[in-house]
Design an enzyme around this catalytic site. Sequence first.
Site, mmCIF file in Angstrom:
data_model
loop_
_atom_site.group_PDB
_atom_site.id
_atom_site.type_symbol
_atom_site.label_atom_id
_atom_site.label_comp_id
_atom_site.label_asym_id
_atom_site.label_seq_id
_atom_site.Cartn_x
_atom_site.Cartn_y
_atom_site.Cartn_z
ATOM 1 N N CYS A 281 36.574 -2.732 0.418
ATOM 2 C CA CYS A 281 36.262 -1.311 0.172
ATOM 3 C C CYS A 281 36.163 -0.999 -1.656
ATOM 4 C CB CYS A 281 37.851 -0.750 0.707
ATOM 5 S SG CYS A 281 39.282 -1.250 -0.042
ATOM 6 N N GLU B 93 42.791 -7.828 -5.407
ATOM 7 C CA GLU B 93 42.250 -6.574 -6.832
ATOM 8 C C GLU B 93 42.240 -7.226 -8.078
ATOM 9 O OE1 GLU B 93 42.972 -2.387 -5.770
ATOM 10 O OE2 GLU B 93 44.679 -2.404 -5.278
ATOM 11 N N ARG C 221 38.545 0.795 -16.295
ATOM 12 C CA ARG C 221 37.463 1.912 -15.085
ATOM 13 C C ARG C 221 37.704 2.635 -15.596
ATOM 14 N NH1 ARG C 221 40.453 1.063 -9.816
ATOM 15 N NH2 ARG C 221 39.549 2.894 -8.629
ATOM 16 N N HIS D 220 39.387 8.269 -10.620
ATOM 17 C CA HIS D 220 40.578 9.573 -9.540
ATOM 18 C C HIS D 220 40.063 10.413 -9.828
ATOM 19 C CE1 HIS D 220 42.030 5.786 -8.571
ATOM 20 N NE2 HIS D 220 41.587 5.442 -7.519
ATOM 21 N N ARG E 297 43.593 5.969 1.296
ATOM 22 C CA ARG E 297 43.791 6.401 -0.388
ATOM 23 C C ARG E 297 45.025 7.215 0.457
ATOM 24 N NH1 ARG E 297 38.953 5.629 -2.610
ATOM 25 N NH2 ARG E 297 38.290 3.665 -3.318
ATOM 26 N N ARG F 186 46.439 2.433 3.000
ATOM 27 C CA ARG F 186 47.314 1.766 2.074
ATOM 28 C C ARG F 186 48.001 2.604 1.848
ATOM 29 N NH1 ARG F 186 43.473 1.550 -2.869
ATOM 30 N NH2 ARG F 186 44.125 3.238 -3.094
ATOM 31 N N ASN G 237 37.167 -2.131 -7.445
ATOM 32 C CA ASN G 237 36.953 -1.729 -8.900
ATOM 33 C C ASN G 237 38.179 -1.768 -9.165
ATOM 34 O OD1 ASN G 237 35.374 0.334 -6.880
ATOM 35 N ND2 ASN G 237 37.235 2.155 -6.275
ATOM 36 N N ASP G 238 39.082 -2.413 -9.189
ATOM 37 C CA ASP G 238 40.158 -3.173 -10.122
ATOM 38 C C ASP G 238 40.005 -4.275 -9.908
ATOM 39 O OD1 ASP G 238 42.336 -1.563 -10.359
ATOM 40 O OD2 ASP G 238 42.957 -0.995 -8.248
HETATM 41 C C1 PEP Z 1 39.445 -0.314 -5.659
HETATM 42 O O1 PEP Z 1 39.881 -1.238 -6.900
HETATM 43 O O2 PEP Z 1 38.060 -1.155 -5.435
HETATM 44 C C2 PEP Z 1 40.156 0.245 -4.783
HETATM 45 C C3 PEP Z 1 39.500 -0.040 -3.526
HETATM 46 O O3 PEP Z 1 40.976 1.025 -4.612
HETATM 47 P P1 PEP Z 1 41.107 1.872 -5.607
HETATM 48 O O4 PEP Z 1 39.673 2.650 -6.170
HETATM 49 O O5 PEP Z 1 41.938 2.993 -4.852
HETATM 50 O O6 PEP Z 1 42.144 1.828 -7.113
HETATM 51 MG MG MG Z 2 42.561 -0.511 -6.580
#
Ligand code: PEP
Ligand code: MG
Length: 598
Positions: A505, A434, A468, A193, A300, A336, A457-458
């Site tokens: 996304c 996810e 990650r 993040h 987000r 979200r 990402n998740d």
């Molecule tokens: C993801 O997990 O790909 C996502 C878009 O959410 P975040 O990166 O905020 O966990």
């Molecule tokens: Mg995520």
Amino acid sequence: MSRVIIGLSASPGVIVGKVHLLKWELPVVRHRIISDDEIQSELGRFESAVKQAIVRLEHIRTRAAHNAGEEEAAIFDVQLTILADAELLENVRNLIRQNLAAERAFDLVMVDWRQSFARHPHAMLRERVNDLVDVQIRVLSLLMGLDDHDPVDLPKGSNAILVTHDLTPSLTVQLDREAIIGIATDEGTRTSHVAILARSLGLPAVVGLRDATQRVIAGERAILDGSHGILIVDPSDERVAVYQERAVREEAEDAQLRSIASADAVTVDATRITIYTNVDLPEEADQAANSGAEGVGLMRTEFLIVGRASAPDEEEQYRAYSKVIKAFKGETVIIRTFDVGGDKLPIGGFPAEANPFLGWRAIRMCLDQPEFFKVQLRALLRAAVHGNVKIMFPLIVSLDEFRRAKLLLEESKIELTARGVEFNHNVPLGAMIETPAAAISLDSLADEVEFFSIGTNDLVQYTLAVDRGNANLVNRFTPLHPSILRLIKNSVDMANTAGVPIGVCGEMASQPLLAFVLIGLGVRQLSVSPRSVGLIKRVIRGIEESTAFEAANNALKAKTAAEAENILREALSRTFNDPNILTHGLPMDPEEAENLNS
Ligand code: PEP
Ligand code: MG
């Protein structure tokens, strides 16, 4: 001597600046006994350190209010309250009276307080642990004569590159963008993040540098290459000149991409792709609305509570969501609900967890705290009268969770009706895909969910069991692993069969080679960072959907991620021979990185 430190690209841009080394960590405190004669002076030393810390905190609070806003600056009020706590101060004095040196006495009391707060049944008190750590570092630094590293007083135009171990919420709100031009951290990865926040702020950033804080000296000249993930300390004048030229070139390329950003995202063989953008901070709204995207595919909301002891109230949230919704003037805005936990904002009443990514995060935490969650839902429903809003729930693994979230939304509507407040009664509800669980059983959600968005990402993290945010594992975080391609393909097929829209996304959508495979796998909606809109549209406008389809099918048959990458690169290079397109956002080839050292 010049040193090249290789990390990970987190936010693009090349800058030359001066290292601002920020060591915000607890110092090691020696056990020191004082004689009876020294007790009075040691008590005096302690009182004066506390006074100085208060003066300093008040100053920082004022500066943070200026840099990040009054609401964010409130984080420091909690710390000021701790320093005024009569019981805490008396405990320290008592230990000094028992012949302990002031720093040792203070350290012992703070460790004790932190432990009892961390175990406290009340979430509000558990939240105080971070503030206690901040106070502990500040007062100990004063008592031990250590440097004060706060970035708060950097003059404007300092051209500072902030080099630090990791960026905490209280540090983030201190960032003065007129003084700090780039960020470099030991920890973190492209999808952690800090990286997401840096991209939102438009600050070039390199993360995952491992030991950069040990290898740089404050004040040294440095080049930060956010596009390739490199920090070069004490570079030669020749090298600075090369990078300055690169910065100008990148700026020109960016300008060119900005001109493509408003064009339609249609492939050569007329397949239309919807390009949305991701918004992380309400302040970005106007810039994002001008990015060329057709709406917001992911807002987000957790960054609204960055550095705060508790979530903002309904009015404040309503204003933040409305700002983004209004900026997009009737275009789709998918918001979200809070995804706190994991590596995101360790606040909001989290007990320490052995496995935070498998723990109490996202929708789980919201469902378990309905009163907290409903404040957000009410704010969203009210803001939704200003545009075309959809609400999306993160980390859904089963239909029960989605149903419970929906029920809380219905309760929120009843509460708003009772209050006689205007709100949107028909906001579509979606779920993020996810986890392998959600991807494999997507069809079980499809009757009740109105749209899906794949969070790659998740999805990659949970499928491959690769954290990650762990820089040591970055080469194992491979979105082209056969399992990921198959999960995405199956998800898209199942959603299409059910007639439910599905998009992506996660970061994959913003990386040209990966966007190419997503389109080949049948994805027709991508949500990318605002700065990537032009780049991704350039890719889409250059390719044929049929080529992407064929390449994706071949990649699906590959046995390894590397094999799939070669197949896709080969296919895409028939249209684009530009290395910027073929390798954009992917970890740097170790051989190439090695060459930079010579
Ligand atoms: C993801 O997990 O790909 C996502 C878009 O959410 P975040 O990166 O905020 O966990
Ligand atoms: Mg995520």
